[in-house]
Write an enzyme that holds these catalytic residues in place. Structure first.
Site, PDB file in Angstrom:
ATOM      1  N   HIS A  62       0.792  -1.044   0.063  1.00 51.46           N
ATOM      2  CA  HIS A  62       0.129   0.129  -0.137  1.00 51.46           C
ATOM      3  C   HIS A  62       0.875   1.211   0.013  1.00 51.46           C
ATOM      4  CE1 HIS A  62      -3.546  -2.416   1.915  1.00 51.46           C
ATOM      5  NE2 HIS A  62      -3.581  -2.373   0.612  1.00 51.46           N
ATOM      6  N   GLU A  65       1.751   3.173   3.171  1.00 52.35           N
ATOM      7  CA  GLU A  65       2.147   2.344   4.144  1.00 52.35           C
ATOM      8  C   GLU A  65       3.949   2.234   3.562  1.00 52.35           C
ATOM      9  OE1 GLU A  65      -0.052  -0.905   4.514  1.00 52.35           O
ATOM     10  OE2 GLU A  65      -2.007   0.370   4.893  1.00 52.35           O
ATOM     11  N   HIS A 214       2.537  -4.148   6.725  1.00 54.67           N
ATOM     12  CA  HIS A 214       1.472  -3.141   6.410  1.00 54.67           C
ATOM     13  C   HIS A 214       1.543  -2.227   7.565  1.00 54.67           C
ATOM     14  CE1 HIS A 214      -0.708  -4.855   2.948  1.00 54.67           C
ATOM     15  NE2 HIS A 214      -0.279  -5.821   3.353  1.00 54.67           N
ATOM     16  N   GLU A 275       0.650  -5.535  10.928  1.00 57.57           N
ATOM     17  CA  GLU A 275       0.219  -4.115  10.978  1.00 57.57           C
ATOM     18  C   GLU A 275       1.240  -3.214  11.980  1.00 57.57           C
ATOM     19  OE1 GLU A 275      -1.731  -2.815   9.127  1.00 57.57           O
ATOM     20  OE2 GLU A 275      -3.145  -4.375   8.371  1.00 57.57           O
TER      21      GLU A 275
END
Length: 305
Positions: A62, A65, A214, A275
């Site tokens: 992404h 990110e 991420h 994450e």
């Protein structure tokens, strides 16, 4: 002097320069081009180690990110320094680890999108204005900092053939039914050059485990639907213990068509989405040191299992 810059945004050009400089400094790195994007940027892979156990780490699926890319690069640099000096990383003898494991890393899956968010694509340029025209259909998403997709407006982590139709139904119902900054699944799974390249590379490597980096939330996702992977939960619990992150169930609306999902379904082996960090994407570069400190033991533990 450190090669990996951790105090400035990691653009695709800086990523490429960093990879090449690491390979020049440490000849035991192996570097390859996985693909060239629709806008001419290269998706790179790096490999280090000679072991029979193969693991594959990826980052920056992404665009906003991008801070995950220097996390992987810094880990590879620290590992290479320890190999060259006969030293350790977090107490682990580097040479021993590299005889046991081969680490494959794709630090920046989405170089086009990253360049949009980091400012490497300048306002007024054709690519910038094209992206802005797509973003105008989603006025609630800040531009360009809210951009997650590639420059064609496809979310690369919704591109994998693991519940892709479910992902399409969910995202369309949320209004993400056309190319834009985020959450558009594309016209079909594996329709984008970047996702095709990572899937093909994964098939070639045939890894025992994957980590997909991420941001944000300080959580670790380890499941896909009802697929049971022996040892996956226990390994996720170990990652949570060493990092301080929480082992969590993937939110239903984000439970399909991701890279980790596809890996679990395709290989029936442990796959994890990490994450990293806390806050609103893109996370500030000032958070890098904390993110790296928390994730270094995960990166090492995954290689040693």
């Amino acid at each position: 002097m450190a090669i990996v810059k951790t105090d400035v945004p990691m653009t695709s050009l800086l990523c490429e320069q960093t990879i090449k400089e690491l390979a020049r400094t440490y000849p035991f790195f192996r570097v390859r081009e996985l693909t060239e994007t629709a806008f001419g940027r290269t998706v790179w892979a790096m490999e280090i180690g000679e072991g029979e156990r193969h693991v594959l780490y990826s980052a920056a699926h992404h665009a906003n990110e991008w801070i995950t890319a220097p996390v992987l690069l810094k880990f590879l640099e620290q590992l290479a320094e320890a190999i060259q000096s006969g030293g350790t990383v977090f107490g682990v003898p580097a040479e021993t680890l590299m005889k046991y494991t081969t680490i494959h890393a794709v630090p920046m899956v989405n170089p086009d999108g990253v360049d949009l968010v980091t400012g490497a694509i300048e306002p007024g340029s054709q690519a910038y204005e094209m992206a802005r025209s797509l973003a105008e259909f989603y006025p609630g998403i800040p531009f360009p900092e809210g951009w997650k997709a590639n420059l064609k407006g496809v979310d690369l982590n919704l591109q994998y053939p693991a519940g892709w139709l479910q992902a399409r139904e969910i995202k369309f119902s949320q209004g993400f039914d056309r190319p834009g900054p985020r959450d558009y699944v594309g016209r079909s799974p594996l329709s984008q050059l970047e996702s095709i390249a990572l899937a093909e590379y994964t098939e070639e490597v045939d890894p025992a485990l994957v980590l997909a980096y991420h941001t944000q939330g300080q959580e670790i996702y380890w499941q896909f639907e009802d697929y049971f992977v022996p040892g996956a939960r226990e390994l996720g619990e170990e990652f949570a213990r060493v990092s301080g992150y929480a082992l969590a169930d993937t939110p239903y609306a984000s439970s399909f068509a991701g890279y980790k999902d596809w890996f679990i379904q395709r290989f029936r082996r442990p796959g994890f989405t990490i994450e990293a960090g806390l806050g609103e994407n893109p996370l500030p570069i000032e958070q890098f040191d904390e993110i790296y400190r928390d994730n270094l033991p995960i990166l090492l533990s995954a290689a040693m299992q």
